[in-house]
Design a protein around this motif. Sequence first.
Motif, PDB file in Angstrom:
ATOM      1  N   THR A  20       0.634  -1.302   0.031  1.00  0.00           N
ATOM      2  CA  THR A  20      -0.126   0.011  -0.063  1.00  0.00           C
ATOM      3  C   THR A  20       0.870   1.399   0.046  1.00  0.00           C
ATOM      4  N   ASN A  41      -1.861   1.871  -4.943  1.00  0.00           N
ATOM      5  CA  ASN A  41      -3.262   1.293  -4.740  1.00  0.00           C
ATOM      6  C   ASN A  41      -3.029  -0.346  -4.942  1.00  0.00           C
ATOM      7  N   ASP A  45      -9.220  -4.140  -0.832  1.00  0.00           N
ATOM      8  CA  ASP A  45      -9.450  -3.655   0.571  1.00  0.00           C
ATOM      9  C   ASP A  45      -8.501  -3.722   1.431  1.00  0.00           C
ATOM     10  N   TYR A  48      -9.215  -3.525   7.983  1.00  0.00           N
ATOM     11  CA  TYR A  48      -9.605  -2.434   9.374  1.00  0.00           C
ATOM     12  C   TYR A  48      -8.197  -2.299  10.222  1.00  0.00           C
ATOM     13  N   THR A  51      -5.509  -0.340   8.768  1.00  0.00           N
ATOM     14  CA  THR A  51      -5.790   1.061   8.735  1.00  0.00           C
ATOM     15  C   THR A  51      -5.813   1.604   9.911  1.00  0.00           C
ATOM     16  N   ASP A  57      -5.913   4.093   4.364  1.00  0.00           N
ATOM     17  CA  ASP A  57      -7.177   3.662   4.020  1.00  0.00           C
ATOM     18  C   ASP A  57      -7.605   3.354   2.795  1.00  0.00           C
ATOM     19  N   ASN A  58      -8.777   2.946   2.329  1.00  0.00           N
ATOM     20  CA  ASN A  58      -9.142   2.750   0.999  1.00  0.00           C
ATOM     21  C   ASN A  58      -9.166   3.866   0.057  1.00  0.00           C
ATOM     22  N   HIS A  59      -9.754   4.975   1.033  1.00  0.00           N
ATOM     23  CA  HIS A  59      -9.737   6.267   0.225  1.00  0.00           C
ATOM     24  C   HIS A  59      -8.626   6.867  -0.190  1.00  0.00           C
ATOM     25  N   MET A  60      -7.726   6.768   0.794  1.00  0.00           N
ATOM     26  CA  MET A  60      -6.473   7.506   0.434  1.00  0.00           C
ATOM     27  C   MET A  60      -5.457   6.714  -0.863  1.00  0.00           C
ATOM     28  N   LYS A  62      -7.208   5.138  -3.140  1.00  0.00           N
ATOM     29  CA  LYS A  62      -7.939   4.996  -4.440  1.00  0.00           C
ATOM     30  C   LYS A  62      -7.347   5.631  -5.787  1.00  0.00           C
ATOM     31  N   SER A  63      -6.666   6.852  -5.546  1.00  0.00           N
ATOM     32  CA  SER A  63      -6.299   7.597  -6.833  1.00  0.00           C
ATOM     33  C   SER A  63      -4.692   7.090  -6.998  1.00  0.00           C
TER      34      SER A  63
END
Length: 179
Positions: A20, A41, A45, A48, A51, A57-60, A62-63
């Motif tokens: 990650t 990325n 997933d 938890y 994280t 986290d997944n949002h961080m 994503k891009s």
Amino acid sequence: MFSIIDIETTGQSYKNGKITEIAIYQHNGQEITDSYSTLINPEMDIPYFITELTGIDNHMVKSAPKFYQIAKKIVEMTMGRTFVAHNVSFDYKFIQEEYRRLGYDYHRKTMCTVKLSRKLLPGYQSYSLGKLCAQLGIEINGRHRAAGDALATAKLFNMLVDRSDLLGNPKAVNNYKLF
């Protein structure tokens, strides 16, 4: 000469997990000469508990770039250098597995700062990065994040080089049996 590396992952198993985050500090044996750090990325997933540990986290991610998008940069920054990490087998196996998934064999000489610390700094109760750095007065800004842990490993590496004949005697590295 050296690439000091730390990664964050989706778990403990390199067979099932993904990277990650990665940080690489190029080191010439005296000082850091270049660095690279990025979120990755993992295309899965992030659990938890990971994280909670890393803050990633997944949002961080994503891009963030996928591993194949930064693979060339990692090859370039580690080519002809010794791959150095704290508990090197963890980081190295994850990176090797990411390349294997891409159909590429990734091989570098490795050096483990845990093993080197045990030989050059005997008697410490723990050789985990956090505890050892705390005992040695090495500050870690960003614990359980690749850049913070890799920089702390680089500072530890400097200390170990200062206490050894690693760079003054090429045969000394083999005596430590770190490859």
